[in-house]
Write an enzyme that holds these catalytic residues in place. Structure first.
Site, PDB file in Angstrom:
ATOM      1  N   GLY A 216      -0.511 -24.133 -59.219  1.00  0.00           N
ATOM      2  CA  GLY A 216      -1.890 -23.684 -59.315  1.00  0.00           C
ATOM      3  C   GLY A 216      -2.554 -24.000 -60.633  1.00  0.00           C
ATOM      4  O   GLY A 216      -2.146 -24.896 -61.383  1.00  0.00           O
ATOM      5  N   CYS A 217      -3.605 -23.234 -60.935  1.00  0.00           N
ATOM      6  CA  CYS A 217      -4.479 -23.536 -62.065  1.00  0.00           C
ATOM      7  C   CYS A 217      -3.791 -23.426 -63.420  1.00  0.00           C
ATOM      8  O   CYS A 217      -4.224 -24.036 -64.392  1.00  0.00           O
ATOM      9  CB  CYS A 217      -5.702 -22.618 -62.042  1.00  0.00           C
ATOM     10  SG  CYS A 217      -6.780 -22.849 -60.616  1.00  0.00           S
ATOM     11  N   ASN A 218      -2.728 -22.645 -63.509  1.00  0.00           N
ATOM     12  CA  ASN A 218      -2.017 -22.495 -64.776  1.00  0.00           C
ATOM     13  C   ASN A 218      -1.089 -23.666 -65.070  1.00  0.00           C
ATOM     14  O   ASN A 218      -0.599 -23.834 -66.179  1.00  0.00           O
ATOM     15  CB  ASN A 218      -1.182 -21.216 -64.783  1.00  0.00           C
ATOM     16  CG  ASN A 218      -0.261 -21.097 -63.580  1.00  0.00           C
ATOM     17  OD1 ASN A 218      -0.697 -20.607 -62.537  1.00  0.00           O
ATOM     18  ND2 ASN A 218       0.976 -21.540 -63.681  1.00  0.00           N
TER      19      ASN A 218
END
Length: 360
Positions: free
Chosen positions: A146-148
């Site tokens: 994901g975004c991390n």
């Protein structure tokens, strides 16, 4: 850990020597997207118009005989993920290497990060073939975090660069977010559709005395996971539409904000630094509420997060590569001074906050 001798744990500290980005050909304003998809529900319109996003680069579905956009199958979305991702990834890598004054033959480690589709072989193998990178180049694919995940990948790339001084390591975040959209008119999917954009970002790391002194050292990275918010951001399989659908809990901004101070505190622990010593903050452009929550909880000003909000405004949420678009803008500003410290922060599923500390 020491912040004075250019080494961490006996290894030379890697430096970020260059960054490059890539985008699809077409971009759209939020109002243009509402018109294209014929959205008339005022609640959904308000979501699109109220998120501090003006424009996003997207790879929209093709137009059908009746002039409306076709509904793509999961297979078509997966092919979009691969084809759009390869085009953007190639552009990002070539731009990054040009900035670093390096050639494709110099690349000895390639890490590709993506969460907008699942393909085997992964982007690292596909880009290696597409670009003509040497077949003995070491590779890693970080998929589904994901975004991390940009900072998760950067940690791995940094470790490899430190262990192989003088050898160039690349990370490429490739996110074709329009390959993960579902158009069903529900508020759940409309929030996602209003937020994410397509984009790729590449970053080069080198641990060597020949690396430019102007390039920042990557001193430290930390992870902080919030298990009680495990389901707050996730991919679900939608039986009705026969495709994956991304879910964002409305409480995500507040969960992330409430944990931001702990995450940054752990990053700065043992360094002798406090938050007031940080000259530059590059936070993931996760959305207006997320940015505001992090800013308030860390006591940051709007100026501190100007690049974060600027990237959100011009591109939307670019998932794992968002923070590198902000990094690129910081470089273009030409305001960084020798000795400045920078904090990088990304947030995503888990729920997770990743941080990194740079010194210029």
């Amino acid at each position: 850990m020491t912040l004075t001798d250019g080494r961490v744990g006996g290894l030379r500290t890697p430096r970020i020597t260059a960054v490059g980005t890539g985008l699809p050909e077409h971009s759209y304003t939020q109002d243009e997207l509402l018109d294209i998809f014929g959205v008339t529900d005022p609640r959904i319109q308000s979501v699109f118009r109220g998120g501090a996003i003006e424009r996003r680069y997207l790879t929209l579905p093709p137009v059908g005989p009746d002039g409306t956009r076709l509904v793509e199958t999961q297979g078509e979305l997966l092919r979009k993920h691969m084809s759009t991702g390869l085009r953007m990834g190639r552009e990002a890598v070539e731009t990054c290497l040009k900035q670093a004054d390096m050639d494709l033959s110099d690349v000895r480690y390639l890490c590709c990060v993506s969460s907008t589709g699942f393909i085997v072989p992964g982007f690292s193998a596909l880009l290696l073939k597409e670009l003509g990178i040497a077949p003995d180049c070491a590779r890693l694919d970080v998929v589904g975090m994901g975004c991390n995940a940009g900072l998760n990948g950067l940690t791995a790339v940094s470790g490899w660069a430190a262990a192989h001084p003088g050898k160039l390591a690349l990370m490429v975040c490739i996110e074709a977010c329009s390959a993960a959209y579902v158009f069903d008119g529900t508020m759940r999917t409309s929030v996602v559709n209003s937020l994410f954009g397509d984009g790729a970002a590449a970053v080069a790391l080198l641990a060597d005395d020949t690396a430019s002194a102007d390039a920042p050292e990557l001193l430290k990275t930390t992870s902080w996971i919030i298990p009680e918010a495990m389901d707050a951001m996730r991919f679900d399989w939608d039986d009705g539409h026969e495709r994956f659908s991304f879910f964002l809990d409305p409480e995500v901004p507040y969960v992330v904000g409430a944990n931001a101070e702990e995450a940054v505190g752990r990053l700065l622990a043992g360094t002798g630094l406090c938050r007031s010593d940080i000259a530059h903050w590059l936070v993931h452009s996760g959305g207006k509420k997320v940015i505001d929550s992090v800013r308030v909880n860390l006591g940051l000003t709007k100026h501190d997060v100007r690049h974060t909000t600027g990237v959100l405004r011009d591109y939307g949420n670019l998932s794992s590569g968002s923070f590198l678009f902000s990094y690129e803008r910081l470089l273009a500003e030409d305001v960084v001074a020798a000795g400045d410290y920078t904090v990088l922060m990304t947030m995503g599923p888990g729920s997770t906050i990743e941080t990194a500390l740079l010194r210029w």
